[in-house]
Design a protein around this motif. Structure first.
Motif, PDB file in Angstrom:
ATOM      1  N   ARG A 110       0.879  -1.079  -0.198  1.00  0.00           N
ATOM      2  CA  ARG A 110       0.007   0.012  -0.186  1.00  0.00           C
ATOM      3  C   ARG A 110       0.883   1.181  -0.054  1.00  0.00           C
ATOM      4  NH1 ARG A 110      -2.948  -3.347  -1.391  1.00  0.00           N
ATOM      5  NH2 ARG A 110      -4.592  -4.230  -0.494  1.00  0.00           N
ATOM      6  N   HIS A 111       0.459   2.070  -0.686  1.00  0.00           N
ATOM      7  CA  HIS A 111       1.192   3.402  -0.861  1.00  0.00           C
ATOM      8  C   HIS A 111       0.659   4.524   0.031  1.00  0.00           C
ATOM      9  CE1 HIS A 111       4.052   1.680  -3.625  1.00  0.00           C
ATOM     10  NE2 HIS A 111       2.952   1.309  -4.616  1.00  0.00           N
ATOM     11  N   GLU A 112       1.143   4.456   1.351  1.00  0.00           N
ATOM     12  CA  GLU A 112       0.804   5.566   2.195  1.00  0.00           C
ATOM     13  C   GLU A 112       1.893   5.826   2.933  1.00  0.00           C
ATOM     14  OE1 GLU A 112      -1.937   3.282   4.695  1.00  0.00           O
ATOM     15  OE2 GLU A 112      -2.950   2.518   3.028  1.00  0.00           O
ATOM     16  N   GLU A 113       1.952   7.268   3.804  1.00  0.00           N
ATOM     17  CA  GLU A 113       2.789   7.563   4.819  1.00  0.00           C
ATOM     18  C   GLU A 113       2.533   7.064   6.251  1.00  0.00           C
ATOM     19  OE1 GLU A 113       5.264  10.310   3.759  1.00  0.00           O
ATOM     20  OE2 GLU A 113       6.088  10.173   5.787  1.00  0.00           O
ATOM     21  N   VAL A 114       3.275   6.450   6.621  1.00  0.00           N
ATOM     22  CA  VAL A 114       3.093   5.881   8.172  1.00  0.00           C
ATOM     23  C   VAL A 114       3.447   7.294   9.011  1.00  0.00           C
ATOM     24  CG1 VAL A 114       3.606   4.545  10.047  1.00  0.00           C
ATOM     25  CG2 VAL A 114       2.947   3.466   7.858  1.00  0.00           C
ATOM     26  N   GLY A 115       2.554   7.579   9.752  1.00  0.00           N
ATOM     27  CA  GLY A 115       2.891   8.616  10.927  1.00  0.00           C
ATOM     28  C   GLY A 115       3.281   7.936  12.290  1.00  0.00           C
ATOM     29  N   GLU A 116       2.467   8.395  13.439  1.00  0.00           N
ATOM     30  CA  GLU A 116       2.613   7.982  14.494  1.00  0.00           C
ATOM     31  C   GLU A 116       2.481   6.238  14.608  1.00  0.00           C
ATOM     32  OE1 GLU A 116       1.044   9.700  18.189  1.00  0.00           O
ATOM     33  OE2 GLU A 116       1.865  11.407  17.234  1.00  0.00           O
ATOM     34  N   ILE A 117       3.141   5.677  15.542  1.00  0.00           N
ATOM     35  CA  ILE A 117       2.702   4.308  15.817  1.00  0.00           C
ATOM     36  C   ILE A 117       2.661   3.917  17.279  1.00  0.00           C
ATOM     37  CG2 ILE A 117       4.040   3.112  13.870  1.00  0.00           C
ATOM     38  CD1 ILE A 117       6.030   2.173  15.645  1.00  0.00           C
ATOM     39  N   THR A 122      -0.404  -7.158  22.926  1.00  0.00           N
ATOM     40  CA  THR A 122      -0.805  -7.824  21.803  1.00  0.00           C
ATOM     41  C   THR A 122      -0.708  -7.397  20.261  1.00  0.00           C
ATOM     42  OG1 THR A 122      -3.031  -7.453  22.125  1.00  0.00           O
ATOM     43  CG2 THR A 122      -2.053  -9.282  23.138  1.00  0.00           C
ATOM     44  N   SER A 123      -0.696  -6.106  20.179  1.00  0.00           N
ATOM     45  CA  SER A 123      -0.621  -5.503  18.906  1.00  0.00           C
ATOM     46  C   SER A 123       0.256  -4.219  18.921  1.00  0.00           C
ATOM     47  CB  SER A 123      -2.037  -5.577  18.373  1.00  0.00           C
ATOM     48  OG  SER A 123      -2.667  -4.494  18.966  1.00  0.00           O
ATOM     49  N   VAL A 124       0.451  -4.006  17.472  1.00  0.00           N
ATOM     50  CA  VAL A 124       1.012  -2.558  16.955  1.00  0.00           C
ATOM     51  C   VAL A 124      -0.116  -1.856  16.160  1.00  0.00           C
ATOM     52  CG1 VAL A 124       3.097  -1.500  16.269  1.00  0.00           C
ATOM     53  CG2 VAL A 124       3.091  -3.733  17.059  1.00  0.00           C
ATOM     54  N   ARG A 125      -0.111  -0.629  16.081  1.00  0.00           N
ATOM     55  CA  ARG A 125      -1.171   0.005  15.363  1.00  0.00           C
ATOM     56  C   ARG A 125      -0.356   1.181  14.677  1.00  0.00           C
ATOM     57  NH1 ARG A 125      -6.672  -0.281  16.004  1.00  0.00           N
ATOM     58  NH2 ARG A 125      -7.225  -1.279  17.877  1.00  0.00           N
ATOM     59  N   ALA A 126      -0.558   1.377  13.497  1.00  0.00           N
ATOM     60  CA  ALA A 126      -0.131   2.479  12.521  1.00  0.00           C
ATOM     61  C   ALA A 126      -1.123   2.648  11.454  1.00  0.00           C
ATOM     62  CB  ALA A 126       1.297   1.874  11.649  1.00  0.00           C
ATOM     63  N   GLY A 127      -1.628   4.068  11.469  1.00  0.00           N
ATOM     64  CA  GLY A 127      -2.624   4.544  10.788  1.00  0.00           C
ATOM     65  C   GLY A 127      -4.021   3.341  10.892  1.00  0.00           C
ATOM     66  N   ASN A 128      -4.419   3.049   9.849  1.00  0.00           N
ATOM     67  CA  ASN A 128      -5.346   2.201   9.876  1.00  0.00           C
ATOM     68  C   ASN A 128      -5.210   0.806  10.208  1.00  0.00           C
ATOM     69  OD1 ASN A 128      -7.384   4.168   9.588  1.00  0.00           O
ATOM     70  ND2 ASN A 128      -7.165   4.297   7.509  1.00  0.00           N
ATOM     71  N   TRP A 129      -3.946   0.636  10.235  1.00  0.00           N
ATOM     72  CA  TRP A 129      -3.492  -0.964  10.116  1.00  0.00           C
ATOM     73  C   TRP A 129      -3.234  -1.282  11.558  1.00  0.00           C
ATOM     74  CZ3 TRP A 129      -3.792  -3.493   5.871  1.00  0.00           C
ATOM     75  CH2 TRP A 129      -3.557  -2.684   4.718  1.00  0.00           C
ATOM     76  N   ARG A 130      -3.531  -2.688  12.104  1.00  0.00           N
ATOM     77  CA  ARG A 130      -3.268  -3.070  13.398  1.00  0.00           C
ATOM     78  C   ARG A 130      -2.564  -4.426  12.800  1.00  0.00           C
ATOM     79  NH1 ARG A 130      -7.088  -5.928  17.165  1.00  0.00           N
ATOM     80  NH2 ARG A 130      -5.844  -5.927  19.215  1.00  0.00           N
ATOM     81  N   ALA A 131      -1.357  -5.045  13.644  1.00  0.00           N
ATOM     82  CA  ALA A 131      -0.459  -5.938  13.266  1.00  0.00           C
ATOM     83  C   ALA A 131      -0.045  -6.723  14.687  1.00  0.00           C
ATOM     84  CB  ALA A 131       0.468  -5.644  12.162  1.00  0.00           C
ATOM     85  N   ARG A 132       0.356  -7.969  14.571  1.00  0.00           N
ATOM     86  CA  ARG A 132       0.888  -8.501  15.702  1.00  0.00           C
ATOM     87  C   ARG A 132       2.167  -7.859  15.895  1.00  0.00           C
ATOM     88  NH1 ARG A 132       1.853 -13.827  14.022  1.00  0.00           N
ATOM     89  NH2 ARG A 132       2.703 -14.065  16.188  1.00  0.00           N
ATOM     90  N   TYR A 133       2.861  -7.633  14.875  1.00  0.00           N
ATOM     91  CA  TYR A 133       4.243  -7.100  14.717  1.00  0.00           C
ATOM     92  C   TYR A 133       4.475  -6.145  13.635  1.00  0.00           C
ATOM     93  CZ  TYR A 133       5.604 -10.859  17.971  1.00  0.00           C
ATOM     94  OH  TYR A 133       5.615 -11.742  19.041  1.00  0.00           O
ATOM     95  N   LEU A 134       5.404  -5.143  13.894  1.00  0.00           N
ATOM     96  CA  LEU A 134       5.747  -4.115  12.963  1.00  0.00           C
ATOM     97  C   LEU A 134       7.223  -4.209  12.646  1.00  0.00           C
ATOM     98  CD1 LEU A 134       4.262  -0.416  12.568  1.00  0.00           C
ATOM     99  CD2 LEU A 134       6.879  -0.956  12.413  1.00  0.00           C
ATOM    100  N   ALA A 135       7.729  -4.324  11.318  1.00  0.00           N
ATOM    101  CA  ALA A 135       9.109  -4.285  11.281  1.00  0.00           C
ATOM    102  C   ALA A 135       9.288  -2.872  10.291  1.00  0.00           C
ATOM    103  CB  ALA A 135       9.282  -5.256   9.857  1.00  0.00           C
TER     104      ALA A 135
END
Ligand SMILES: Cc1cc2nc3c(=O)[nH]c(=O)nc-3n(C[C@H](O)[C@H](O)[C@H](O)COP(=O)(O)OP(=O)(O)OC[C@H]3O[C@@H](n4cnc5c(N)ncnc54)[C@H](O)[C@@H]3O)c2cc1C
Length: 338
Positions: A110-117, A122-135
């Motif tokens: 996805r072509h987006e700019e990630v701001g704050e995380i 149990t999870s990480v949030r970045a924009g509208n995304w929620r994931a178990r882990y963030l690289a």
């Protein structure tokens, strides 16, 4: 919730994504730019870097090189690789091949700019995304690394890199490293009609200004048609840890010493594999230790050469010493190449 969100779709991010997808993870890459991305890079893929690409199923087209040559004025010394050749590959060709591999592995980009995380247990949030882990594969000046307080001051002289693609048939099947007083120039064959010239330096100034420090190289490439130059730096980036909870740093975001030994991409791909192993095992805390183990040899050799080359009295002796002790030079080159 997805398994792994990769922020940054450069080589490190895409390799992480492909390793992750091959391990059965649901992976999304968020990259602010689209298309094959160009960047200041010497574009020399060492033999160990090529082995990673093979494991990822990536076979980018380029020009093979069979070792490293150090040059200064009239002196030169060659160190052939003992296990396989390296390859000079245009950055956009490498990126395109990694994009194809990611698409083939089922990675969503996805072509987006990630701001704050933000993260919880149990999870990480970045924009509208929620994931178990963030690289975090967001590059040399990683905004995520900074926001997590993982940066450390980088003492010592700052260095920058500037790269030019010169339209000329390669004249050597070695990567030539030309040493001058305040800069080195790395010449890598990347196509039948093109060489990539990366100048690493501790002073500001454009490519043509620095080219004057290398008369033999200037006589060969000066005035030839070329593409727009690309610059990067400061190169040295120190990091206190490569993990913070569920966020793991990879590629240049995980810390960078210098480009003078040309293993950045190989280490990024090696780290990508380690990161995915830690995520699959649900043990992010093991990643930093494994990263340090995997990169130790390269960090020690690069730091030693960087240290020697930063002393005005020692620097002019580097090429004569390599010429006087070709076996030692060959061993050092092969420790970095394999
Ligand atoms: C002059 C020079 C010469 C070099 N020569 C060599 C060489 O010969 N061989 C070698 O192996 N290595 C070399 N290197 C090192 C190599 O180029 C790097 O190690 C490699 O590019 C690291 O890739 P990366 O994916 O970590 O970072 P990058 O390629 O910088 O990718 C980071 C990506 O993250 C994206 N991004 C950043 N922030 C965000 C955000 N908030 N949201 C979304 N996307 C974001 C950026 O758009 C970018 O595409 C050289 C480096 C330099 C500077």
């Amino acid at each position: 919730m997805i398994d792994l969100l990769v922020v940054g779709g450069g080589p490190a991010g895409l390799a992480t994504a492909v390793y992750g997808a091959k391990a059965g993870l649901e992976v999304v890459v968020v990259e602010r730019r689209s298309g094959p991305i160009d960047k200041a890079c010497g574009e020399g893929l060492m033999p160990h870097t090529l082995r990673h690409l093979e494991r990822l199923g990536v076979h980018p087209h380029g020009r093979p090189f069979r070792g490293i040559s150090y040059r200064d004025g009239n002196r030169h010394v060659e160190a052939p690789f003992r296990r396989g050749a390296g390859r000079g590959v245009r950055r956009t060709v490498l990126h395109g091949a990694l994009l194809d591999a990611a698409a083939g592995a089922g990675v969503r980009i996805r072509h987006e700019e990630v701001g704050e995380i933000s993260q919880d247990a149990t999870s990480v949030r970045a924009g509208n995304w929620r994931a178990r882990y963030l690289a975090a594969a967001d590059g040399l000046h990683s905004p995520i690394r900074r926001s997590l307080g993982l940066e450390r001051p980088s003492p010592g002289a700052r260095r920058w890199g500037i790269r030019r693609h010169v339209q000329i048939a390669p004249w050597s099947d070695y990567v030539e490293v030309h040493w001058a007083c305040g800069a080195e120039a790395y010449v890598t064959p990347i196509a039948d009609d093109c060489v990539s010239v990366a100048v690493l330096k501790s002073r500001r100034g454009g490519f043509d200004t620095h080219l004057e420090e290398f008369p033999a190289l200037r006589d060969r490439i000066g005035g030839r048609p070329h593409e727009p130059d690309r610059a990067a730096g400061p190169l040295r980036q120190r990091v206190s840890s490569r993990t913070a909870g569920r966020v793991l740093l990879v590629g240049d975001a995980a810390g960078y010493m210098d480009a003078l030994t040309g293993e950045g991409l190989g280490l990024a791909f090696g780290a990508a594999e380690l990161l995915v192993n830690s995520v699959v095992a649900d043990q992010p805390g093991t990643y930093d230790r494994r990263w340090r183990q995997m990169t130790r040899r390269y960090r020690v050799l690069t730091a030693a050469l960087l240290h020697a080359s930063s002393h005005a009295t020692v620097r002019p002796g580097i090429v004569p010493a390599a010429q006087a002790m070709p076996n030692v030079f060959g061993r050092a080159v092969n420790l970095l190449a394999q």
